[in-house]
Design a protein around this motif. Structure first.
Motif, PDB file in Angstrom:
ATOM      1  N   SER A  20       0.835  -1.203   0.000  1.00  0.00           N
ATOM      2  CA  SER A  20       0.000   0.000   0.000  1.00  0.00           C
ATOM      3  C   SER A  20       0.869   1.252   0.000  1.00  0.00           C
ATOM      4  CB  SER A  20      -0.915   0.008   1.219  1.00  0.00           C
ATOM      5  OG  SER A  20      -0.162   0.117   2.418  1.00  0.00           O
ATOM      6  N   PRO A  21       0.377   2.351  -0.570  1.00  0.00           N
ATOM      7  CA  PRO A  21       1.134   3.609  -0.513  1.00  0.00           C
ATOM      8  C   PRO A  21       1.424   4.050   0.915  1.00  0.00           C
ATOM      9  CG  PRO A  21      -0.631   3.764  -2.131  1.00  0.00           C
ATOM     10  CD  PRO A  21      -0.833   2.471  -1.397  1.00  0.00           C
ATOM     11  N   SER A  22       0.499   3.802   1.833  1.00  0.00           N
ATOM     12  CA  SER A  22       0.716   4.212   3.224  1.00  0.00           C
ATOM     13  C   SER A  22       1.912   3.486   3.827  1.00  0.00           C
ATOM     14  CB  SER A  22      -0.535   3.948   4.062  1.00  0.00           C
ATOM     15  OG  SER A  22      -1.595   4.778   3.645  1.00  0.00           O
ATOM     16  N   TRP A  23       2.031   2.192   3.553  1.00  0.00           N
ATOM     17  CA  TRP A  23       3.185   1.445   4.064  1.00  0.00           C
ATOM     18  C   TRP A  23       4.475   2.012   3.470  1.00  0.00           C
ATOM     19  CZ3 TRP A  23       2.959  -4.474   5.202  1.00  0.00           C
ATOM     20  CH2 TRP A  23       1.934  -4.728   6.134  1.00  0.00           C
ATOM     21  N   LYS A  24       4.454   2.323   2.181  1.00  0.00           N
ATOM     22  CA  LYS A  24       5.655   2.850   1.527  1.00  0.00           C
ATOM     23  C   LYS A  24       6.057   4.203   2.115  1.00  0.00           C
ATOM     24  CE  LYS A  24       4.966   0.722  -3.033  1.00  0.00           C
ATOM     25  NZ  LYS A  24       4.783   0.996  -4.486  1.00  0.00           N
ATOM     26  N   VAL A  25       5.104   5.103   2.216  1.00  0.00           N
ATOM     27  CA  VAL A  25       5.401   6.471   2.616  1.00  0.00           C
ATOM     28  C   VAL A  25       5.771   6.566   4.083  1.00  0.00           C
ATOM     29  CG1 VAL A  25       4.394   8.766   2.889  1.00  0.00           C
ATOM     30  CG2 VAL A  25       4.021   7.491   0.782  1.00  0.00           C
ATOM     31  N   TRP A  26       5.009   5.883   4.955  1.00  0.00           N
ATOM     32  CA  TRP A  26       5.219   6.039   6.395  1.00  0.00           C
ATOM     33  C   TRP A  26       6.427   5.265   6.916  1.00  0.00           C
ATOM     34  CZ3 TRP A  26       3.684   9.601   9.592  1.00  0.00           C
ATOM     35  CH2 TRP A  26       2.535  10.351   9.297  1.00  0.00           C
ATOM     36  N   THR A  27       6.924   4.280   6.155  1.00  0.00           N
ATOM     37  CA  THR A  27       8.106   3.537   6.614  1.00  0.00           C
ATOM     38  C   THR A  27       9.372   3.958   5.879  1.00  0.00           C
ATOM     39  OG1 THR A  27       7.734   1.701   5.054  1.00  0.00           O
ATOM     40  CG2 THR A  27       6.700   1.534   7.223  1.00  0.00           C
ATOM     41  N   SER A  28       9.261   4.949   5.028  1.00  0.00           N
ATOM     42  CA  SER A  28      10.446   5.480   4.347  1.00  0.00           C
ATOM     43  C   SER A  28      11.224   6.386   5.294  1.00  0.00           C
ATOM     44  CB  SER A  28      10.017   6.284   3.117  1.00  0.00           C
ATOM     45  OG  SER A  28      11.096   7.030   2.594  1.00  0.00           O
ATOM     46  N   ALA A  31       9.952   9.895   6.040  1.00  0.00           N
ATOM     47  CA  ALA A  31       8.855  10.178   6.985  1.00  0.00           C
ATOM     48  C   ALA A  31       9.341  11.014   8.162  1.00  0.00           C
ATOM     49  CB  ALA A  31       8.227   8.878   7.479  1.00  0.00           C
ATOM     50  N   VAL A  32      10.607  10.852   8.544  1.00  0.00           N
ATOM     51  CA  VAL A  32      11.149  11.630   9.659  1.00  0.00           C
ATOM     52  C   VAL A  32      11.166  13.114   9.306  1.00  0.00           C
ATOM     53  CG1 VAL A  32      13.132  11.953  11.177  1.00  0.00           C
ATOM     54  CG2 VAL A  32      12.539   9.657  10.378  1.00  0.00           C
ATOM     55  N   ALA A  71       4.940   7.611  16.791  1.00  0.00           N
ATOM     56  CA  ALA A  71       4.542   6.216  16.950  1.00  0.00           C
ATOM     57  C   ALA A  71       3.058   6.035  16.640  1.00  0.00           C
ATOM     58  CB  ALA A  71       4.851   5.738  18.370  1.00  0.00           C
ATOM     59  N   TYR A  72       2.233   6.991  17.069  1.00  0.00           N
ATOM     60  CA  TYR A  72       0.801   6.878  16.787  1.00  0.00           C
ATOM     61  C   TYR A  72       0.537   6.863  15.282  1.00  0.00           C
ATOM     62  CZ  TYR A  72      -4.005   8.065  15.967  1.00  0.00           C
ATOM     63  OH  TYR A  72      -5.287   8.048  15.472  1.00  0.00           O
ATOM     64  N   PHE A  73       1.143   7.799  14.552  1.00  0.00           N
ATOM     65  CA  PHE A  73       0.947   7.837  13.102  1.00  0.00           C
ATOM     66  C   PHE A  73       1.389   6.520  12.463  1.00  0.00           C
ATOM     67  CE2 PHE A  73       0.893  12.581  13.406  1.00  0.00           C
ATOM     68  CZ  PHE A  73      -0.233  12.813  12.626  1.00  0.00           C
ATOM     69  N   LEU A  74       2.519   5.974  12.910  1.00  0.00           N
ATOM     70  CA  LEU A  74       3.016   4.712  12.365  1.00  0.00           C
ATOM     71  C   LEU A  74       2.057   3.562  12.655  1.00  0.00           C
ATOM     72  CD1 LEU A  74       6.852   4.799  13.151  1.00  0.00           C
ATOM     73  CD2 LEU A  74       5.788   4.787  10.892  1.00  0.00           C
ATOM     74  N   LEU A  75       1.537   3.513  13.867  1.00  0.00           N
ATOM     75  CA  LEU A  75       0.630   2.427  14.234  1.00  0.00           C
ATOM     76  C   LEU A  75      -0.627   2.441  13.378  1.00  0.00           C
ATOM     77  CD1 LEU A  75       0.883   2.419  18.139  1.00  0.00           C
ATOM     78  CD2 LEU A  75       1.916   0.817  16.532  1.00  0.00           C
ATOM     79  N   VAL A  76      -1.169   3.609  13.142  1.00  0.00           N
ATOM     80  CA  VAL A  76      -2.365   3.701  12.296  1.00  0.00           C
ATOM     81  C   VAL A  76      -2.050   3.232  10.884  1.00  0.00           C
ATOM     82  CG1 VAL A  76      -4.030   5.290  11.260  1.00  0.00           C
ATOM     83  CG2 VAL A  76      -3.409   5.536  13.661  1.00  0.00           C
ATOM     84  N   VAL A 128       4.298  13.965   5.149  1.00  0.00           N
ATOM     85  CA  VAL A 128       5.119  12.787   4.829  1.00  0.00           C
ATOM     86  C   VAL A 128       5.049  12.474   3.341  1.00  0.00           C
ATOM     87  CG1 VAL A 128       5.011  11.764   7.131  1.00  0.00           C
ATOM     88  CG2 VAL A 128       3.268  11.152   5.441  1.00  0.00           C
ATOM     89  N   LEU A 129       3.907  12.751   2.707  1.00  0.00           N
ATOM     90  CA  LEU A 129       3.813  12.566   1.259  1.00  0.00           C
ATOM     91  C   LEU A 129       4.738  13.546   0.539  1.00  0.00           C
ATOM     92  CD1 LEU A 129       2.568  11.345  -1.293  1.00  0.00           C
ATOM     93  CD2 LEU A 129       0.707  13.021  -1.095  1.00  0.00           C
ATOM     94  N   LYS A 130       4.721  14.801   0.979  1.00  0.00           N
ATOM     95  CA  LYS A 130       5.581  15.822   0.365  1.00  0.00           C
ATOM     96  C   LYS A 130       7.050  15.438   0.484  1.00  0.00           C
ATOM     97  CE  LYS A 130       6.193  19.955  -1.449  1.00  0.00           C
ATOM     98  NZ  LYS A 130       5.693  20.289  -2.808  1.00  0.00           N
ATOM     99  N   ALA A 131       7.463  14.982   1.654  1.00  0.00           N
ATOM    100  CA  ALA A 131       8.852  14.566   1.843  1.00  0.00           C
ATOM    101  C   ALA A 131       9.193  13.369   0.970  1.00  0.00           C
ATOM    102  CB  ALA A 131       9.103  14.240   3.319  1.00  0.00           C
ATOM    103  N   TYR A 132       8.251  12.438   0.821  1.00  0.00           N
ATOM    104  CA  TYR A 132       8.473  11.244  -0.010  1.00  0.00           C
ATOM    105  C   TYR A 132       8.616  11.626  -1.477  1.00  0.00           C
ATOM    106  CZ  TYR A 132       7.851   6.317  -1.400  1.00  0.00           C
ATOM    107  OH  TYR A 132       8.020   5.047  -1.903  1.00  0.00           O
ATOM    108  N   GLU A 133       7.895  12.663  -1.892  1.00  0.00           N
ATOM    109  CA  GLU A 133       7.978  13.128  -3.277  1.00  0.00           C
ATOM    110  C   GLU A 133       9.296  13.845  -3.552  1.00  0.00           C
ATOM    111  OE1 GLU A 133       3.251  14.003  -4.242  1.00  0.00           O
ATOM    112  OE2 GLU A 133       4.526  15.598  -3.423  1.00  0.00           O
TER     113      GLU A 133
END
Length: 316
Positions: A20-28, A31-32, A71-76, A128-133
């Motif tokens: 999923s895009p969420s897994w890709k973006v939030w674990t890159s 994301a920091v 951590a909350y954002f990652l868990l979701v 996090v999307l902006k940073a990933y882009e």
């Protein structure tokens, strides 16, 4: 937060699942960078600034406060439904007593109000999307469409009104235009933003965290609109932006080569709980059920508070 990192994915694949895009973006690693941008931008909402300033969490223990939020954002985004739902309920419980009077407007604020929660949610997911882009590989048009759909699903765990949640880049831009008239800065907002961008090593932050915040601020500022930088008085000249983006991309690329191994090794010095979540995620251990779940179904099965989001006091 009471999170046990050994039980990240016991029941299912959560709300989005592998690929999923969420897994890709939030674990890159990007994301920091996006997360720092998000927690800084949050201060443009005067009601959220009042809640943050009155609680003093980012000043008394900045490392723990920001680690819990990340951590909350990652868990979701990546945990199973049970963990995500119970994390959201815990967060609402923490926010529940955070009410008071916002000094600029003289109106009452509530950290759990739908408007405040939507601002937190959108600044987080968009940042996090902006940073990933900018610093990572970016998403395809099809993946981005799905990302905004997933962003709306994640918003179901907060008190956001579903009809207000953007479901595309165009709707996200319209949301920013809609709320821009009520965004502002103040002494307390600037203090919070500057503290997050250039955290002091005192108050338990430590030297490594303080240095990390300053390095990250160069990248997170580079992907922030100039009008926001000027409003928050952390205006980095535009000419600096391309000088930051190239080495930042190289650093992200180097982290990615090792499957975020380097990021996990660095996490104890920055965000220990988030690092444990990423570590468990990268183990890629399958859950009991190889399926995703909806927030409504997860709440029905695993909620400790019943199958409803509790009513909250809106700012008025």
């Amino acid at each position: 937060m009471g999170f046990d990192p050994t039980t990240l994915r016991r029941d299912d694949y959560g709300f989005f699942g592998p690929g999923s895009p969420s897994w890709k973006v939030w674990t890159s690693p990007t994301a920091v960078i996006g997360f720092q941008r998000a927690v800084v931008l949050e201060h443009f909402d005067p009601f959220l600034t009042a809640a943050v300033a009155d609680s003093q969490g980012i000043y008394s223990d900045p490392r723990k406060r920001l680690d819990n939020t990340f951590a909350y954002f990652l868990l979701v985004a990546i945990a199973d439904g049970r963990t995500a739902i119970q994390a959201s309920e815990h967060l609402m419980q923490v926010h529940a007593p955070m009410t008071g009077i916002e000094p600029i407007t003289g109106k009452r604020y509530s950290a759990n109000s739908p408007e405040t929660q939507l601002w937190i949610h959108i600044t987080g997911w968009h940042s996090v999307l902006k940073a990933y882009e900018v610093f990572g590989p970016g998403l395809t048009p099809e993946e981005e469409t799905r990302f905004w759909e997933e962003c709306a699903i994640a918003a179901e765990l907060q008190t956001c009104k579903p009809e207000d949640v953007p479901r595309s880049r165009e709707e996200m831009r319209a949301y920013y235009e809609r709320v821009r008239s009520r965004l502002c800065s103040s002494e307390r907002a600037e203090a919070g933003m500057h503290h997050l961008l250039r955290t002091s090593p005192r108050n338990g932050a430590g030297l490594s965290y303080a240095l990390g915040s300053r390095v990250l601020s160069l990248a997170s500022s580079a992907i922030t609109p100039m009008w926001m930088r000027k409003l928050g008085r952390y205006n980095v000249p535009r000419v600096v932006d391309p000088l930051v983006k190239i080495p930042a991309r190289l650093i992200v690329w180097a982290f990615t080569l090792f499957g975020s191994f380097g990021l996990i090794k660095a996490a104890p010095f920055i965000a220990p709980m988030a690092g444990q979540i990423l570590k468990q995620h990268l183990k890629n251990e399958p859950p009991t059920t190889l399926e995703t779940i909806t927030p409504a179904r997860a709440r029905e099965l695993y909620s400790l508070r019943g199958n409803t989001i509790p009513a909250v006091a809106e700012a008025s």
